[in-house]
Each structure stands twice: as structure tokens, then as C-alpha cells.
Design a protein around this motif. Structure first.
Motif, PDB file in Angstrom:
ATOM      1  N   TYR A  88       1.000  -1.458  -0.193  1.00 58.75           N
ATOM      2  CA  TYR A  88      -0.241   0.285   0.040  1.00 58.75           C
ATOM      3  C   TYR A  88       0.677   1.158  -0.173  1.00 58.75           C
ATOM      4  CZ  TYR A  88      -4.169  -2.983   0.909  1.00 58.75           C
ATOM      5  OH  TYR A  88      -5.127  -4.008   1.041  1.00 58.75           O
ATOM      6  N   ASP A  89       0.218   2.622  -0.393  1.00 56.01           N
ATOM      7  CA  ASP A  89       1.081   3.677  -0.491  1.00 56.01           C
ATOM      8  C   ASP A  89       0.765   4.686   0.927  1.00 56.01           C
ATOM      9  OD1 ASP A  89       2.293   3.637  -3.071  1.00 56.01           O
ATOM     10  OD2 ASP A  89       0.085   3.677  -3.788  1.00 56.01           O
ATOM     11  N   LEU A  90      -0.513   4.172   1.530  1.00 61.50           N
ATOM     12  CA  LEU A  90      -1.122   5.200   2.527  1.00 61.50           C
ATOM     13  C   LEU A  90      -1.658   3.830   3.516  1.00 61.50           C
ATOM     14  CD1 LEU A  90      -2.447   7.931   2.773  1.00 61.50           C
ATOM     15  CD2 LEU A  90      -3.457   6.693   4.190  1.00 61.50           C
ATOM     16  N   VAL A  91      -1.612   4.202   4.949  1.00 62.69           N
ATOM     17  CA  VAL A  91      -2.644   3.366   5.511  1.00 62.69           C
ATOM     18  C   VAL A  91      -2.978   4.213   6.894  1.00 62.69           C
ATOM     19  CG1 VAL A  91      -1.924   1.435   7.072  1.00 62.69           C
ATOM     20  CG2 VAL A  91      -1.139   1.539   5.930  1.00 62.69           C
ATOM     21  N   ASN A  92      -3.978   3.972   7.059  1.00 63.88           N
ATOM     22  CA  ASN A  92      -4.544   5.133   7.701  1.00 63.88           C
ATOM     23  C   ASN A  92      -4.948   4.274   9.132  1.00 63.88           C
ATOM     24  OD1 ASN A  92      -5.816   7.745   7.786  1.00 63.88           O
ATOM     25  ND2 ASN A  92      -7.943   6.910   8.318  1.00 63.88           N
ATOM     26  N   GLY A  93      -5.021   4.785  10.281  1.00 58.85           N
ATOM     27  CA  GLY A  93      -5.905   4.602  11.316  1.00 58.85           C
ATOM     28  C   GLY A  93      -7.509   4.321  11.501  1.00 58.85           C
ATOM     29  N   TRP A  94      -7.415   3.467  12.357  1.00 56.50           N
ATOM     30  CA  TRP A  94      -9.457   3.730  12.581  1.00 56.50           C
ATOM     31  C   TRP A  94      -9.653   3.629  14.176  1.00 56.50           C
ATOM     32  CZ3 TRP A  94     -12.524  -0.855  11.257  1.00 56.50           C
ATOM     33  CH2 TRP A  94     -13.715  -1.027  11.672  1.00 56.50           C
ATOM     34  N   ARG A  95      -9.144   5.003  14.688  1.00 57.95           N
ATOM     35  CA  ARG A  95      -9.651   3.997  16.253  1.00 57.95           C
ATOM     36  C   ARG A  95     -11.151   3.871  16.853  1.00 57.95           C
ATOM     37  NH1 ARG A  95      -8.884  10.850  16.371  1.00 57.95           N
ATOM     38  NH2 ARG A  95     -10.494  10.913  14.900  1.00 57.95           N
ATOM     39  N   LYS A  96     -10.749   2.404  16.704  1.00 60.08           N
ATOM     40  CA  LYS A  96     -12.170   1.522  16.672  1.00 60.08           C
ATOM     41  C   LYS A  96     -12.855   1.845  17.881  1.00 60.08           C
ATOM     42  CE  LYS A  96     -13.452  -2.950  14.999  1.00 60.08           C
ATOM     43  NZ  LYS A  96     -12.931  -4.259  14.353  1.00 60.08           N
ATOM     44  N   ASN A  97     -12.004   2.678  19.244  1.00 63.08           N
ATOM     45  CA  ASN A  97     -12.691   2.577  20.351  1.00 63.08           C
ATOM     46  C   ASN A  97     -12.354   4.000  20.865  1.00 63.08           C
ATOM     47  OD1 ASN A  97     -13.801   0.081  21.626  1.00 63.08           O
ATOM     48  ND2 ASN A  97     -12.025  -1.060  21.939  1.00 63.08           N
ATOM     49  N   ARG A  98     -12.916   4.607  20.086  1.00 66.83           N
ATOM     50  CA  ARG A  98     -12.352   5.979  20.315  1.00 66.83           C
ATOM     51  C   ARG A  98     -12.637   6.860  21.926  1.00 66.83           C
ATOM     52  NH1 ARG A  98     -13.937  11.564  16.077  1.00 66.83           N
ATOM     53  NH2 ARG A  98     -12.677  12.431  17.933  1.00 66.83           N
ATOM     54  N   GLN A  99     -12.228   7.837  22.823  1.00 69.16           N
ATOM     55  CA  GLN A  99     -12.487   8.120  23.981  1.00 69.16           C
ATOM     56  C   GLN A  99     -11.979   9.517  23.447  1.00 69.16           C
ATOM     57  OE1 GLN A  99     -11.881   5.742  26.187  1.00 69.16           O
ATOM     58  NE2 GLN A  99     -11.471   3.728  24.713  1.00 69.16           N
ATOM     59  N   ASP A 100     -13.335   9.402  23.467  1.00 72.36           N
ATOM     60  CA  ASP A 100     -13.373  11.094  22.829  1.00 72.36           C
ATOM     61  C   ASP A 100     -14.878  11.328  23.496  1.00 72.36           C
ATOM     62  OD1 ASP A 100     -11.095  12.646  22.750  1.00 72.36           O
ATOM     63  OD2 ASP A 100     -11.142  12.013  20.322  1.00 72.36           O
ATOM     64  N   ALA A 101     -15.685  12.740  23.285  1.00 75.71           N
ATOM     65  CA  ALA A 101     -17.251  13.126  24.135  1.00 75.71           C
ATOM     66  C   ALA A 101     -17.004  12.360  22.974  1.00 75.71           C
ATOM     67  CB  ALA A 101     -17.388  14.381  24.795  1.00 75.71           C
ATOM     68  N   ALA A 102     -18.744  11.916  23.566  1.00 69.25           N
ATOM     69  CA  ALA A 102     -19.765  11.381  22.494  1.00 69.25           C
ATOM     70  C   ALA A 102     -20.384  12.239  21.119  1.00 69.25           C
ATOM     71  CB  ALA A 102     -20.936  10.476  23.379  1.00 69.25           C
ATOM     72  N   LEU A 103     -21.120  13.421  22.598  1.00 68.29           N
ATOM     73  CA  LEU A 103     -21.962  13.966  21.231  1.00 68.29           C
ATOM     74  C   LEU A 103     -21.295  14.988  20.305  1.00 68.29           C
ATOM     75  CD1 LEU A 103     -25.121  13.711  20.734  1.00 68.29           C
ATOM     76  CD2 LEU A 103     -24.902  16.377  22.604  1.00 68.29           C
ATOM     77  N   THR A 104     -19.941  15.146  21.025  1.00 71.44           N
ATOM     78  CA  THR A 104     -19.368  16.500  20.870  1.00 71.44           C
ATOM     79  C   THR A 104     -18.154  16.120  19.534  1.00 71.44           C
ATOM     80  OG1 THR A 104     -17.753  17.379  22.415  1.00 71.44           O
ATOM     81  CG2 THR A 104     -20.169  18.683  22.166  1.00 71.44           C
ATOM     82  N   ARG A 105     -17.880  14.830  19.715  1.00 71.77           N
ATOM     83  CA  ARG A 105     -16.856  14.805  18.824  1.00 71.77           C
ATOM     84  C   ARG A 105     -17.103  13.564  18.083  1.00 71.77           C
ATOM     85  NH1 ARG A 105     -11.729  17.208  20.475  1.00 71.77           N
ATOM     86  NH2 ARG A 105     -11.084  16.048  18.600  1.00 71.77           N
ATOM     87  N   LEU A 106     -17.610  12.462  18.936  1.00 68.01           N
ATOM     88  CA  LEU A 106     -17.634  11.054  18.286  1.00 68.01           C
ATOM     89  C   LEU A 106     -19.177  11.130  17.032  1.00 68.01           C
ATOM     90  CD1 LEU A 106     -17.621   8.283  20.588  1.00 68.01           C
ATOM     91  CD2 LEU A 106     -15.734   9.303  19.722  1.00 68.01           C
ATOM     92  N   LEU A 107     -20.190  12.025  17.393  1.00 66.38           N
ATOM     93  CA  LEU A 107     -21.421  11.809  16.057  1.00 66.38           C
ATOM     94  C   LEU A 107     -20.330  12.735  15.550  1.00 66.38           C
ATOM     95  CD1 LEU A 107     -24.450  11.165  16.063  1.00 66.38           C
ATOM     96  CD2 LEU A 107     -24.358  13.121  16.772  1.00 66.38           C
ATOM     97  N   PRO A 108     -20.126  14.045  15.676  1.00 66.40           N
ATOM     98  CA  PRO A 108     -19.757  14.870  13.965  1.00 66.40           C
ATOM     99  C   PRO A 108     -18.613  13.841  13.046  1.00 66.40           C
ATOM    100  CG  PRO A 108     -19.694  16.704  16.278  1.00 66.40           C
ATOM    101  CD  PRO A 108     -20.023  14.813  16.337  1.00 66.40           C
TER     102      PRO A 108
END
Ligand code: UDP
Ligand code: MG
Length: 336
Positions: free
Chosen positions: A132-152
Motif C-alpha cells: 500500500y501507499d497509505l495506511v490510515n489508522g482507525w480509532r475503533k475504540n475512540r476515547q472522546d466525548a460522544a456528542l461533540t466529537r464522535l457523532l460529528p
């Protein structure tokens, strides 16, 4: 090219053909508490891979003493380069500066707040090795605020995937690995670092993603709030245009202009017939207004198309920027 060889000795050194295997680029804005452990963690993760490497921390005008801490650590180690910017420019310019000074064949980026886990770096490298030329990380268990960060973020990822055609779960994840020739091709403006995979896709890159770890912020605070959403949407429009029409703006504006002009003229002719053949009054007809509007819009769009066509040519030709990208050249005996 002249710019690189003449002005800045550090940059010309960065173009040295003897490349390192790996450059780890980290933008730093007020991350004083995490800096020492961040650099240790990156170094120990990378040493595991036995590759030659450098860490490039770009201090983006910090005001909490990060600059001094970075300078001190950089003077003690030989694997760390600190690039100190004059003022706070934002994450995208900070990353662009890091790319400029990176000498590695592979570039890894991550955040300076230890939310990304440097221990994931070997995983990204292994994936990149699969071709591959680019591998993107995927924060599967993202630790940020749900409403202001995860939803948007969920909405944004969906939208970006739709518009760009590159479906990734987590554009916003800073932990990414690139082949450096890819980065050299991309110009970053606005907050386009978030769209690097989409820009890379425009350049013909092979892109994939892998799940990576994510930790809550332990020190300092996030530099972004909800306002970022609007900027993401604006940047998205830019990317959409770049992807579709960068090399042929006349196809959008010109075509729209011609259609609008033709419709306007047709309505005008119709009204002319009504006036002179059927002897009716046309002064109060809404169609007249529409006809004039369409003709004017048509002319404007067409001219705009011509102007953007010229701009596009200037853009490509002034930088000797080809409109295609070659992956490699094959042939038994290849002579230029
Ligand atoms: N950052 C930067 N300049 C800025 C804002 C942020 O270099 O003007 C860096 C910051 O130090 C961090 C990364 O960009 O390393 C991501 O910022 P943050 O962690 O605040 O974003 P979040 O993780 O909350 O999306
Ligand atoms: Mg963060």
C-alpha cells in the motif's frame, strides 16, 4: 526545484538521496507534559523494527514551555529533529513543515498528546509492506466525548467517503503511514491534513486502514471544538472540486454556461415570436425575466470557465506539475 537547492541548507539536506527508512512526524502545540514520554514511546516502538529512523517534532508556536522542553531533548538525542515554527499556524501547516524536513522513505504521522499509541507504528509499517501507499489508522475504540466529537466525526466520515470515493472509518485519525513520494506530491492548505487520504487517492495511491488503539487525553486539552465541523465541510467542497475538475474546469462551468445560455435564448426566441407573430404583450411575463437571467448567467459561467481553465494551466505549468502520476516504469532495457 531551485528553491530547494539554493535557499535553505536544511531543506536541501532533506533532499539528500541517502534516505532514512522512516520519519515520524508529530505536530506539537502546548503538549509540554506529554512530550518526554511521547518521544520515548515513539523511539522504543520504532527501535523494535530495526529500521533507521528520525523523529520530527514540529513545535507550532507553543506557549506552555513545549518549545524549551523540545529543544532540550533534541540536544540530548540523535534521533530527534525539532522544527520550531515562528507562531501558531495550525495542525495542517505544522504537518506540512514536518513533511518538508522529513528524510525518510516512509512517513508516519501521529498526534503529540499520546492519544495515538506509538506502539501501533510497527503494525502500520507491516500493512504498508503489503503493497500500500497509505495506511490510515482507525480509532475503533475512540476515547472522546460522544456528542461533540464522535457523532460529528461519524457524519463527517460518511460524507467524506461519499464525496471522495475513499471509504475509511476514521479520516480524523492522525496516526497514518505514507510512502514519502506521495507526500511530496500533495500541497496542503486550510485544514486539509484531514483529507490526506482523499488527496492521496487523487494522486492514485493505494489506500487501506487498520484498527489502532486510542487513549483519552491525559494532559493538556483538545485544540478543537464543534466549529471544526463547518471547516471540514468547506474543505470537503474544495476536495470535491479538485477531485472532479482540477484539470478540466471548463467541463463544469463551460457546460453549465452553455446550457443556461441556450435555455435563455430559446425562451427569448419564444417570446419574440409571441410578440411579433401573435402581437401579444410580453412586458409583464415572468419568462422574460428568467430568459434574461439565464442568458446572463450563461455568459458569466462560460467566462468563468475560461478563466479557471487558464488558472489551472498556470497552476500545473508554473510548477511543472504533470497531470498524471507514474507508479513505476517497466521494460527490459529502458533508455531515456
Ligand atoms: N496541533 C497543532 N497546532 C494547532 C492545533 C493542534 O500542532 O494549532 C496539534 C496538537 O498538538 C496535537 C494534534 O495537533 O498533536 C491534534 O490536536 P488535538 O489533540 O487537540 O486534536 P483532537 O485529538 O482533540 O482531535
Ligand atoms: Mg488529541
Amino acid at each position: 526545484m531551485q528553491y530547494y537547492s539554493s535557499q535553505n541548507p536544511l531543506v536541501s539536506e532533506a533532499r539528500n538521496p541517502e534516505l532514512l527508512d522512516l520519519s515520524v512526524v508529530v505536530p506539537i502545540y502546548n503538549e509540554a507534559e506529554s512530550l518526554p514520554s511521547l518521544i520515548e514511546a515513539i523511539a522504543s516502538a520504532v527501535k523494535e523494527t530495526q529500521l533507521s529512523y528520525e523523529i520530527i517534532c514540529v513545535d507550532d508556536g507553543s506557549i506552555d514551555g513545549s518549545t524549551q522542553i523540545l529543544t532540550e531533548i533534541a540536544l540530548q538525542r540523535n534521533d530527534l529533529k525539532g522544527v520550531i515554527l515562528r507562531r501558531n499556524y495550525g495542525q495542517t501547516p505544522a504537518m506540512a513543515a514536518g513533511f518538508e524536513y522529513a528524510t525518510g522513505k516512509i512517513i508516519i504521522t501521529l498526534d503529540g498528546d499520546l492519544q495515538n499509541d506509538p506502539a501501533d507504528i510497527p503494525l502500520l509499517l507491516a500493512k504498508l509492506d503489503e503493497g500500500y501507499d497509505l495506511v490510515n489508522g482507525w480509532r475503533k475504540n475512540r476515547q472522546d466525548a460522544a456528542l461533540t466529537r464522535l457523532l460529528p466525526s461519524k457524519i463527517a466520515n460518511w460524507l467524506i467517503g461519499k464525496v471522495t470515493g475513499v471509504k475509511l472509518h476514521d479520516y480524523g485519525c492522525s496516526l497514518k503511514a505514507y510512502r514519502s513520494e506521495l507526500v511530496a506530491d500533495m500541497n496542503l492548505y486550510g485544514e486539509l491534513h484531514r483529507f490526506l487520504p482523499a488527496l492521496a487517492y487523487i494522486e492514485g495511491a493505494r489506500i487501506t486502514e487498520i484498527p489502532v488503539r486510542h487513549h483519552p487525553r491525559r494532559f493538556g486539552k483538545s485544540k478543537y471544538g464543534l466549529g471544526r465541523t463547518i471547516r471540514v465541510i468547506m474543505d470537503l467542497l474544495t476536495i470535491f472540486f479538485m477531485k472532479k475538475f482540477l484539470t478540466r474546469p471548463m467541463h463544469v462551468f463551460g457546460l453549465g454556461g452553455v446550457i443556461s445560455f441556450a435555455l435563455g435564448i430559446a425562451m427569448g426566441l419564444y417570446l419574440t415570436v409571441i410578440k411579433f407573430v401573435f402581437q401579444q404583450n410580453i412586458g409583464a411575463r415572468p419568462l422574460l425575466v428568467l430568459s434574461v437571467l439565464l442568458v446572463l448567467t450563461g455568459v458569466q459561467l462560460f467566462c468563468f470557465g475560461l478563466v479557471t481553465e487558464l488558472l489551472m494551466r498556470t497552476y500545473h505549468e508554473s510548477q511543472r506539475r504533470p497531470i498524471y502520476r507514474v507508479r513505476n516504469i517497466v521494460g527490459k532495457e529502458f533508455r531515456v
